[in-house]
Structure formats: C-alpha cells, structure tokens
Motif scaffolding. Structure first.
Motif, PDB file in Angstrom:
ATOM      1  N   UNK A  45      75.730  46.389  32.704  1.00 26.67           N
ATOM      2  CA  UNK A  45      75.091  45.198  32.148  1.00 26.67           C
ATOM      3  C   UNK A  45      74.691  45.431  30.702  1.00 26.67           C
ATOM      4  N   UNK A  46      74.584  44.344  29.944  1.00 28.58           N
ATOM      5  CA  UNK A  46      74.285  44.415  28.521  1.00 28.58           C
ATOM      6  C   UNK A  46      73.019  43.619  28.192  1.00 28.58           C
ATOM      7  N   UNK A  47      72.446  43.964  27.059  1.00 30.04           N
ATOM      8  CA  UNK A  47      71.313  43.214  26.512  1.00 30.04           C
ATOM      9  C   UNK A  47      71.784  42.482  25.267  1.00 30.04           C
ATOM     10  N   UNK A  48      71.373  41.227  25.131  1.00 31.24           N
ATOM     11  CA  UNK A  48      71.661  40.478  23.915  1.00 31.24           C
ATOM     12  C   UNK A  48      70.366  39.915  23.356  1.00 31.24           C
ATOM     13  N   UNK A  49      70.082  40.225  22.096  1.00 34.48           N
ATOM     14  CA  UNK A  49      68.946  39.652  21.388  1.00 34.48           C
ATOM     15  C   UNK A  49      67.623  39.917  22.123  1.00 34.48           C
ATOM     16  N   UNK A  50      67.553  40.983  22.903  1.00 27.06           N
ATOM     17  CA  UNK A  50      66.365  41.373  23.675  1.00 27.06           C
ATOM     18  C   UNK A  50      65.990  40.363  24.751  1.00 27.06           C
ATOM     19  N   UNK A  51      66.248  39.084  24.534  1.00 26.72           N
ATOM     20  CA  UNK A  51      65.795  38.041  25.456  1.00 26.72           C
ATOM     21  C   UNK A  51      66.719  37.834  26.644  1.00 26.72           C
ATOM     22  N   UNK A  52      67.971  38.316  26.551  1.00 24.44           N
ATOM     23  CA  UNK A  52      68.955  37.981  27.567  1.00 24.44           C
ATOM     24  C   UNK A  52      69.647  39.218  28.123  1.00 24.44           C
ATOM     25  N   UNK A  53      69.957  39.155  29.407  1.00 25.02           N
ATOM     26  CA  UNK A  53      70.781  40.165  30.061  1.00 25.02           C
ATOM     27  C   UNK A  53      72.149  39.556  30.314  1.00 25.02           C
TER      28      UNK A  53
ATOM     29  N   UNK B  21      67.929  35.596  31.984  1.00 26.96           N
ATOM     30  CA  UNK B  21      66.734  36.017  31.270  1.00 26.96           C
ATOM     31  C   UNK B  21      66.542  37.523  31.437  1.00 26.96           C
ATOM     32  N   UNK B  22      66.013  38.165  30.423  1.00 33.14           N
ATOM     33  CA  UNK B  22      65.693  39.586  30.479  1.00 33.14           C
ATOM     34  C   UNK B  22      64.313  39.742  31.117  1.00 33.14           C
ATOM     35  N   UNK B  23      64.281  40.170  32.364  1.00 32.06           N
ATOM     36  CA  UNK B  23      63.020  40.267  33.096  1.00 32.06           C
ATOM     37  C   UNK B  23      62.098  41.353  32.560  1.00 32.06           C
ATOM     38  N   UNK B  24      62.638  42.293  31.801  1.00 35.34           N
ATOM     39  CA  UNK B  24      61.801  43.362  31.251  1.00 35.34           C
ATOM     40  C   UNK B  24      61.198  43.003  29.889  1.00 35.34           C
ATOM     41  N   UNK B  25      61.539  41.818  29.376  1.00 33.95           N
ATOM     42  CA  UNK B  25      61.017  41.410  28.074  1.00 33.95           C
ATOM     43  C   UNK B  25      59.492  41.340  28.108  1.00 33.95           C
ATOM     44  N   UNK B  26      58.849  41.957  27.126  1.00 29.52           N
ATOM     45  CA  UNK B  26      57.392  41.955  27.063  1.00 29.52           C
ATOM     46  C   UNK B  26      56.755  43.216  27.607  1.00 29.52           C
ATOM     47  N   UNK B  27      57.521  44.010  28.328  1.00 29.63           N
ATOM     48  CA  UNK B  27      57.016  45.274  28.852  1.00 29.63           C
ATOM     49  C   UNK B  27      57.404  46.411  27.900  1.00 29.63           C
ATOM     50  N   UNK B  28      56.441  47.263  27.573  1.00 22.52           N
ATOM     51  CA  UNK B  28      56.709  48.385  26.681  1.00 22.52           C
ATOM     52  C   UNK B  28      57.427  49.515  27.408  1.00 22.52           C
ATOM     53  N   UNK B  29      56.964  49.831  28.598  1.00 16.18           N
ATOM     54  CA  UNK B  29      57.573  50.883  29.415  1.00 16.18           C
ATOM     55  C   UNK B  29      57.795  50.318  30.820  1.00 16.18           C
ATOM     56  N   UNK B  30      58.833  49.515  30.997  1.00  9.06           N
ATOM     57  CA  UNK B  30      59.022  48.839  32.285  1.00  9.06           C
ATOM     58  C   UNK B  30      59.393  49.800  33.414  1.00  9.06           C
ATOM     59  N   UNK B  31      58.565  49.810  34.445  1.00  8.45           N
ATOM     60  CA  UNK B  31      58.896  50.518  35.678  1.00  8.45           C
ATOM     61  C   UNK B  31      59.672  49.530  36.543  1.00  8.45           C
ATOM     62  N   UNK B  32      60.864  49.940  36.989  1.00  5.84           N
ATOM     63  CA  UNK B  32      61.780  49.016  37.663  1.00  5.84           C
ATOM     64  C   UNK B  32      62.217  49.600  38.998  1.00  5.84           C
ATOM     65  N   UNK B  33      62.130  48.784  40.043  1.00  7.30           N
ATOM     66  CA  UNK B  33      62.540  49.189  41.387  1.00  7.30           C
ATOM     67  C   UNK B  33      63.553  48.189  41.927  1.00  7.30           C
ATOM     68  N   UNK B  34      64.674  48.707  42.428  1.00  6.24           N
ATOM     69  CA  UNK B  34      65.721  47.889  43.036  1.00  6.24           C
ATOM     70  C   UNK B  34      65.753  48.190  44.529  1.00  6.24           C
ATOM     71  N   UNK B  35      65.510  47.173  45.352  1.00  5.08           N
ATOM     72  CA  UNK B  35      65.524  47.305  46.806  1.00  5.08           C
ATOM     73  C   UNK B  35      66.639  46.436  47.381  1.00  5.08           C
TER      74      UNK B  35
END
Length: 324
Positions: A34-42, A106-120
């Motif tokens: 996956x890619x990031x575009x303009x920080x706001x989008x995945x 939408x980039x769900x990690x936008x706004x987080x400085x150190x996003x902790x991410x869990x995939x279930x």
C-alpha cells in the motif's frame, strides 16, 4: 508543495507533476503493498470486487469502515495519473498495460505521531463464495489451526511504539498463526502496553467501539465479511512529547485524563477501530453470482464478542508497572 487536486463536476483530478506516492510504513497485515499520497490518503492496489463493495456501502456501515475517496490510475510517464471521485465509474483496465490502479481511502493514521496499529483477522471463514475448491480447503485447514476457529478472531500483525527504545516493535501474521488462545490474549496485552503501563483508557475506548459495532452488524442482514480485518489504532508517543502535555510528571504517570484532553485538543481520536479488506465480502443486491446468506455475519460477530470479553478481562486486571 500542494497536492495538485482540483474539483470539477464531482471529479477529482491529479496533476501528475505534483503527485507523490510512497510506501505505507504503518501497514501491518495483508498481502499487498500500500502507498501513502499527500499524507491524507492511503492508496491500495485495486480489487474490482472491493471497489464495488465500497461504492455500495450502506449508511449504517459507512462509519465502521475507512472513508472511500475514489480510484487512482498511475500511468506511464507520458500519461501521468488520474484520480477519480467515488461517484465515478472510470477506472482503467490495467491488464496488458503499464498502469497501476488503486483504491484511494482515508489515511486512518493521520494525526497520530507514533501510531500503534493492530490488525485482527475476523470471522471463522476466510474465503469468498467465488473461491475454488482448493482455496476453500486450504483456508479451512489454516483456520482450524488458529484461534479463528474457536474465537472468530486471530492476530494478523501489529506495530507498537516503545518509548524506552524509541522505535516501533513489529510482529507479523505468522506470530498469530501459531498463537494459542492464551498467547492471543498476551499479544493483545502487549499491544496495549504503552508509556510504562497497560493503557486501560485505550482499552475502555475500544471496548465501547466494539460493543457499538456489534449492535450495528446485527442489523446487517445477508452481509458477510469473509477474511476482513479489524484495524485498531492509538497514539503511542511519549506523553511528555505531545503538545500541551506538560502536566505529566513522569513517563509512568497514570494521569490519562490529561492525555485524553490533549488528544481532543489535537482533534485526534483517542483510538480508531475500523473494518478493512473487502475483497471476499458480500452484500445483498451487489454481487449477482454470490450465494444468499440469511441473517448477520455470525462468524464476525463471534470474533467481536470474544475480543470484547478478552479486552474486558485485561481492563479488570490489577495495574502493574510494565516496560514502556
């Protein structure tokens, strides 16, 4: 630099000279780059079935999934790139051409400085109605060997920010495939360990979100989320590094109220929980060749119920000092 977006008749256009696709470092599960575009989008490599699913999502499900923006066609240097809104049906057929098509979310990690991410990985079935017999048998064998069979949920990857090491600790899906029920609980506990203690504030927030999600999905007749995942994100940055967080006395501070107020002031959710990955999902009236499944998705609901039970047991545990 500006993104180059402009709007014309509900169609977004992307000026290729200002485009900027780069790898999504917060990706912890799945098989596609996956890619990031303009920080706001995945930007996720396009699957036609998943595109149809996003375009037909009903109102009661829209708040439980990432915001769908549209599609992007990344052409060769001569053609440039085109970005279509979610109302547009335009999307090039990349077979035999030098183009790459993406879903833009939408980039769900936008706004987080150190996003902790869990995939279930959710549910007890991991193949779609259209799967070959070989695929069905392969997925059934894999499910029986994991927590998916009994719990309806299994660990599929995570990244957790370690304050003491000042880096992200990542675990992949193979850890989850080998995990027992007890080990699955330990993996959840480790994920919510941050800033030197178990983040009971985050766990409480996620419990409420899971409870609300269960109620919403109970009303979705004939929907099936085969092989979909639940994505959980929270802020892992050291409290003292967050803007306006000067009231924290130490890295082991339990003053979560001040932290929560800081997150609200930054207009970032304390934690996000969304359903993702719909390449094998089905819904009524959209996929003509799919079987009709009566009632809600019992396998997905089983996973949510067990996840809620485990999180509630973690929340009720006696607090103890942990490594940050």
């Amino acid at each position: 630099m500006n993104t180059g977006f402009h709007v014309k008749h509900n169609c977004f256009c992307l000026q290729h000279e200002t485009s900027n696709l780069r790898p999504l470092h917060a990706q912890v599960g799945g098989h596609v780059g996956m890619k990031i575009f303009d920080d706001r989008y995945v930007c996720k490599p396009l699957n036609r079935r998943e595109l149809q699913f996003y375009q037909a999502i009903p109102r009661q499900l829209s708040q439980l999934v990432p915001g769908f923006v549209g599609t992007l066609t990344n052409g060769n240097a001569e053609d440039g790139e085109e970005f279509y809104s979610n109302k547009s049906k335009n999307c090039s057929d990349s077979a035999g051409s030098q183009t790459s098509d993406y879903l833009v979310l939408e980039n769900l990690t936008l706004g987080y400085k150190k996003p902790c991410v869990l995939d279930l990985k959710m549910g007890t079935r991991m193949y779609g109605d259209f799967a070959s017999e070989a695929k069905r048998q392969s997925q059934k064998k894999k499910t029986v060997k994991t927590t998916s069979a009994k719990l309806g949920v299994r660990f599929c990857g995570s990244q957790r920010f370690s304050v003491s090491k000042n880096n992200f600790e990542k675990l992949d899906k193979y850890v989850g495939r080998k995990a027992s029920e007890t080990e699955f609980r330990d993996l959840l506990e480790n994920f919510f360990n941050n800033n030197g203690f178990l983040r009971r504030d985050i766990i409480s927030h996620v419990i409420n979100k899971v409870r609300d999600m269960r109620e919403s999905l109970l009303d979705l007749n004939q929907f099936r989320f085969y092989s979909s995942s639940l994505l959980i994100i929270y802020e892992g940055q050291h409290f003292s590094d967050l803007e306006a967080a000067g009231s924290f006395e130490s890295e082991d501070s339990m003053d979560c109220d001040s932290f929560n107020a800081t997150m609200r002031s930054r207009k970032t959710s304390l934690a996000k929980i969304k359903i993702i990955d719909f390449a094998n999902a089905t819904m009524p009236g959209v996929f003509e060749d799919d079987l009709v499944h009566e009632g809600p998705d019992a396998g997905f609901l089983l996973g949510l119920e067990n996840l809620q039970d485990i999180l509630e047991s973690l929340y009720e545990d006696e607090p103890r000092v942990r490594k940050p």
